[in-house]
Design an enzyme around this catalytic site. Structure first.
Site, PDB file in Angstrom:
ATOM      1  N   CYS A  35     -43.401  34.100 -30.297  1.00 35.82           N
ATOM      2  CA  CYS A  35     -42.469  34.044 -29.634  1.00 35.82           C
ATOM      3  C   CYS A  35     -41.902  32.644 -29.346  1.00 35.82           C
ATOM      4  CB  CYS A  35     -42.302  34.776 -28.239  1.00 35.82           C
ATOM      5  SG  CYS A  35     -40.905  34.972 -27.368  1.00 35.82           S
TER       6      CYS A  35
ATOM      7  N   HIS B 269     -39.467  42.790 -31.443  1.00 42.40           N
ATOM      8  CA  HIS B 269     -39.960  41.752 -30.724  1.00 42.40           C
ATOM      9  C   HIS B 269     -41.171  42.236 -30.114  1.00 42.40           C
ATOM     10  CE1 HIS B 269     -39.400  37.773 -29.496  1.00 42.40           C
ATOM     11  NE2 HIS B 269     -40.119  37.969 -28.314  1.00 42.40           N
TER      12      HIS B 269
ATOM     13  N   ASP C 230     -35.848  42.903 -34.174  1.00 44.68           N
ATOM     14  CA  ASP C 230     -36.037  42.010 -33.085  1.00 44.68           C
ATOM     15  C   ASP C 230     -34.646  41.577 -32.699  1.00 44.68           C
ATOM     16  OD1 ASP C 230     -36.452  39.963 -31.419  1.00 44.68           O
ATOM     17  OD2 ASP C 230     -38.079  38.960 -32.659  1.00 44.68           O
TER      18      ASP C 230
END
Length: 262
Positions: free
Chosen positions: A126, A215, A184
């Site tokens: 991330c 995600h 995502d």
């Protein structure tokens, strides 16, 4: 292999001490070092388990608390809306240069550790994927793995949200492994294309994988975790680190444009 996973050190940075969690094989010896950057929630249980997995495959892993300027040492943000809001706020409160200073400090620590071979890699998830991407701009980082790296495409990291990651791609000298989830929403198709084109145009050594995943598919908590996909991706990461951080390994030189091709 058996590991030690209960150690940490307070590293000095220009913005104050930074708690950095250490994971290392228990057996005596020297191992390559990996700088592991967390999600916006800092060093949570899933991040610790990722670090432990890497250490168990023969790496010295250092996971810094990315918001050490703002949170007390040891702070872990919850995987809930309040935790996400806090992490996202801090993401753009912290100066971009501070993120880079933090990476430099951890890399220097790893390289100086007597249990480290001096061969260094970076990995992140991330926001950590973006931070690993930037850490790879340090010339001694031989390999970097970036899981669904946020904000590269929209230059959204750091105070002012005007980061220069895409402008500095040519500074990356090691090999990249870029992993994305097609579902995502944080990095849409056009965003992934912008990152791909920048890396390809710079002539970097890289591998690119897009999977059917959401995600946070790597995080082994919550509804978006995909165990089979995580297993595959860990294998890709370990292959890169074992290959590029091995003793004697170097990237092949660029091909000669005048070379006869067969």
């Amino acid at each position: 292999m058996i590991i030690k996973d209960n150690q940490f050190i307070e590293l000095a940075t220009p913005t104050g001490p930074m708690r950095t969690h250490l994971f290392r094989p228990a057996a005596e010896g020297r191992y390559p070092g990996i700088l592991l950057f967390s999600e916006i929630f800092q060093v949570t249980g899933p991040i610790r388990r990722t670090a432990a997995l890497l250490a168990g495959h023969g790496f010295l892993v250092a996971a810094p608390e990315i918001y050490h300027e703002f949170e007390a040492p040891g702070t872990v943000l919850a995987y809930d809306q309040a935790g996400a809001d806090r992490g996202n706020t801090l993401k753009t409160t912290k100066e971009l240069s501070s993120y880079d200073h933090d990476a430099r400090v951890v890399l220097d620590f790893l390289r100086a550790d007597p249990q480290c071979t001096g061969k260094l890699g970076a990995m992140g998830i991330c926001i950590g994927g973006h931070l690993a991407f930037r850490a790879a701009m340090n010339p001694e980082v031989r390999a970097a793995v970036c899981f669904y790296a946020t904000d590269i495409h929209k230059r959204g990291l750091g105070k002012g949200m005007r980061d220069n990651s895409l402008d500095r791609v040519k500074e990356i000298k090691g090999e990249l492994l870029m992993i994305w989830g097609r579902q995502d929403p944080h990095v849409p198709r056009e965003g992934r294309a912008a990152v791909y084109n920048a890396i390809a145009d710079a002539g970097l050594a890289f591998t690119w994988h897009e999977f059917n995943g959401q995600h946070a598919f790597l995080r082994d908590e919550g509804p978006r975790y995909d165990p089979a996909l995580a297993y595959t991706c860990y294998g890709l990461a370990l292959e890169l680190f074992h290959r590029r951080l091995a003793e004697g390994d170097v990237l092949p030189p660029p091909s000669d444009p005048g070379e006869t091709r067969h």
